[in-house]
Design an enzyme around this catalytic site. Structure first.
Site, short mmCIF file in Angstrom:
data_model
loop_
_atom_site.label_atom_id
_atom_site.label_comp_id
_atom_site.label_asym_id
_atom_site.label_seq_id
_atom_site.Cartn_x
_atom_site.Cartn_y
_atom_site.Cartn_z
N ASN A 184 -8.14 -1.16 22.82
CA ASN A 184 -7.21 -2.12 22.24
C ASN A 184 -5.98 -2.17 23.16
O ASN A 184 -5.79 -1.26 23.97
CB ASN A 184 -6.86 -1.74 20.78
CG ASN A 184 -5.96 -0.52 20.70
OD1 ASN A 184 -4.91 -0.46 21.33
ND2 ASN A 184 -6.35 0.48 19.91
N ARG A 242 -16.51 5.26 19.95
CA ARG A 242 -16.15 5.87 18.66
C ARG A 242 -17.36 6.14 17.75
O ARG A 242 -17.21 6.76 16.70
CB ARG A 242 -15.13 4.98 17.92
CG ARG A 242 -13.78 4.89 18.64
CD ARG A 242 -12.66 4.46 17.72
NE ARG A 242 -12.41 5.43 16.65
CZ ARG A 242 -11.54 5.26 15.67
NH1 ARG A 242 -10.84 4.14 15.59
NH2 ARG A 242 -11.37 6.18 14.74
N ARG A 296 -13.21 -5.78 15.14
CA ARG A 296 -14.01 -4.58 14.95
C ARG A 296 -15.10 -4.76 13.90
O ARG A 296 -16.10 -4.05 13.90
CB ARG A 296 -13.11 -3.41 14.54
CG ARG A 296 -11.99 -3.11 15.52
CD ARG A 296 -12.55 -2.67 16.85
NE ARG A 296 -11.52 -2.32 17.80
CZ ARG A 296 -10.97 -1.12 17.89
NH1 ARG A 296 -11.31 -0.17 17.08
NH2 ARG A 296 -10.05 -0.89 18.81
N HIS A 307 -7.06 -4.43 13.59
CA HIS A 307 -7.50 -3.92 12.28
C HIS A 307 -6.59 -4.52 11.21
O HIS A 307 -5.38 -4.64 11.43
CB HIS A 307 -7.33 -2.40 12.19
CG HIS A 307 -8.49 -1.59 12.68
ND1 HIS A 307 -8.33 -0.32 13.21
CD2 HIS A 307 -9.83 -1.83 12.68
CE1 HIS A 307 -9.51 0.17 13.54
NE2 HIS A 307 -10.44 -0.72 13.24
N ASP A 356 -5.29 -3.15 8.67
CA ASP A 356 -4.18 -2.28 8.25
C ASP A 356 -3.05 -2.24 9.28
O ASP A 356 -2.06 -1.53 9.09
CB ASP A 356 -4.67 -0.87 7.87
CG ASP A 356 -5.12 -0.05 9.06
OD1 ASP A 356 -5.17 -0.58 10.19
OD2 ASP A 356 -5.44 1.14 8.87
N CYS A 404 -3.60 4.67 9.40
CA CYS A 404 -4.83 5.01 10.17
C CYS A 404 -5.11 6.49 10.16
O CYS A 404 -6.27 6.90 10.28
CB CYS A 404 -4.69 4.60 11.63
SG CYS A 404 -4.00 3.00 11.92
N1 ARG Z 1 -7.50 3.89 19.25
C1 ARG Z 1 -8.06 3.61 17.98
C2 ARG Z 1 -8.99 2.41 18.10
O1 ARG Z 1 -8.72 1.53 18.86
C3 ARG Z 1 -6.97 3.36 16.97
C4 ARG Z 1 -7.47 3.14 15.58
C5 ARG Z 1 -6.37 2.88 14.59
N2 ARG Z 1 -6.85 2.73 13.28
C6 ARG Z 1 -6.47 1.82 12.38
N3 ARG Z 1 -6.92 1.93 11.17
N4 ARG Z 1 -5.70 0.80 12.71
O2 ARG Z 1 -10.00 2.33 17.46
#
Ligand code: ARG
Length: 267
Positions: A23, A90, A136, A165, A167, A259
């Protein structure tokens, strides 16, 4: 009914670092490990002070983003809809969290194999589930989640890569009130939000980029990132008590308070 968070799951940031870029936030340099650990511990302490039971999962050296517990799925009552991560980096996190969910007695629910979904794209208010999609989470996932969760789902299209995301750009305070960052949503989705929330308050660009939406609320108390005075003032005016923490090291990865905490039980 006021929302009360009873339990959250967190993952200690022992191996948290920037090892890949999935991201736009992840281009902002390396993590200070000691600072990250202290910021995370302060967040844990504050949760405990607010009567939230905190549990932790064992971090893995090979999974730097495992610290973002909220992404692992959507918990509703005693079941969890497991994440299926968009990025291959991930994906191995799922197995570890899945074992934890199973040991805790959650019923494990899975989306069809062709669909992606990350917990950071899910927010619940009362019996309604908001699902963000576009970066995502697959556009077909909201309907599939509606079937699995047996609750109405409102799907929201995300269009700004910094707010990948849900959130990161929507904060639901209560069934009538939410804060959002308008440029993160397509027009249809902004209209849906305005229809649902009688008080829909826009966040400024500065607030949005301080991950202000990534806050946590329980029992008329809100844990927010330090340095968001307008947001703090509005919350106070609405009758909420504000607690400020600093999780700036996690911003380097594009994550904040919400997060880092997976809500596993509410009232
Ligand atoms: N570096 C992580 C990603 O890009 C950060 C995730 C953050 N999570 C969230 N719920 N916004 O997946």
């Amino acid at each position: 009914m006021t929302k009360i968070i009873k339990r959250v799951l967190l993952c200690p940031p022992d191996y948290f670092q920037i090892r890949y870029q999935i991201n736009p936030w992840m281009k902002n340099g390396q993590v200070n490990k000691t600072r990250a650990k202290n910021q995370w511990l302060n967040l844990v302490n504050l949760c405990q002070k607010l009567s939230i039971r905190t549990e932790t999962i064992t971090p893995q050296a090979s999974l730097p983003d495992m610290v973002f517990a909220a992404d692992q799925g959507l918990i509703k009552d005693n079941s969890v809809i497991l994440a299926r991560f968009h990025h291959q980096q991930r994906r191995p996190e799922t197995k570890i969290y899945q074992d934890w969910f199973r040991k805790q007695g959650f019923q494990l629910l899975r989306l069809p194999a062709s669909l992606c979904f990350e917990g950071g794209d899910a927010l619940i208010v009362n019996n309604n589930i908001f699902i963000g999609h576009g970066f995502r989470t697959s556009p077909q996932s909201p309907r599939a989640i509606e079937k699995l969760a047996k609750s109405p789902v409102i799907d929201l299209g995300l269009i700004n890569p910094h707010f990948y995301h849900l959130d990161t750009c929507l904060f639901i305070l209560n069934p009538k009130t939410a804060f959002y960052y308008p440029p993160a949503f397509d027009q249809t989705s902004s209209d849906k939000l305005a229809k649902f929330f009688s008080k829909l308050i826009p966040l400024t660009k500065k607030e949005a980029f301080s991950l202000t939406a990534n806050s946590l609320n329980t029992d008329h108390q809100v844990i927010i990132q330090r340095g968001a005075p307008i947001f703090a003032q509005k919350l106070a005016q609405l009758g909420y008590r504000v607690h400020q923490v600093n999780v700036s090291e996690f911003f380097r990865s594009g994550g904040g308070i919400h997060c880092l905490t997976l809500t596993t039980q509410t009232n």
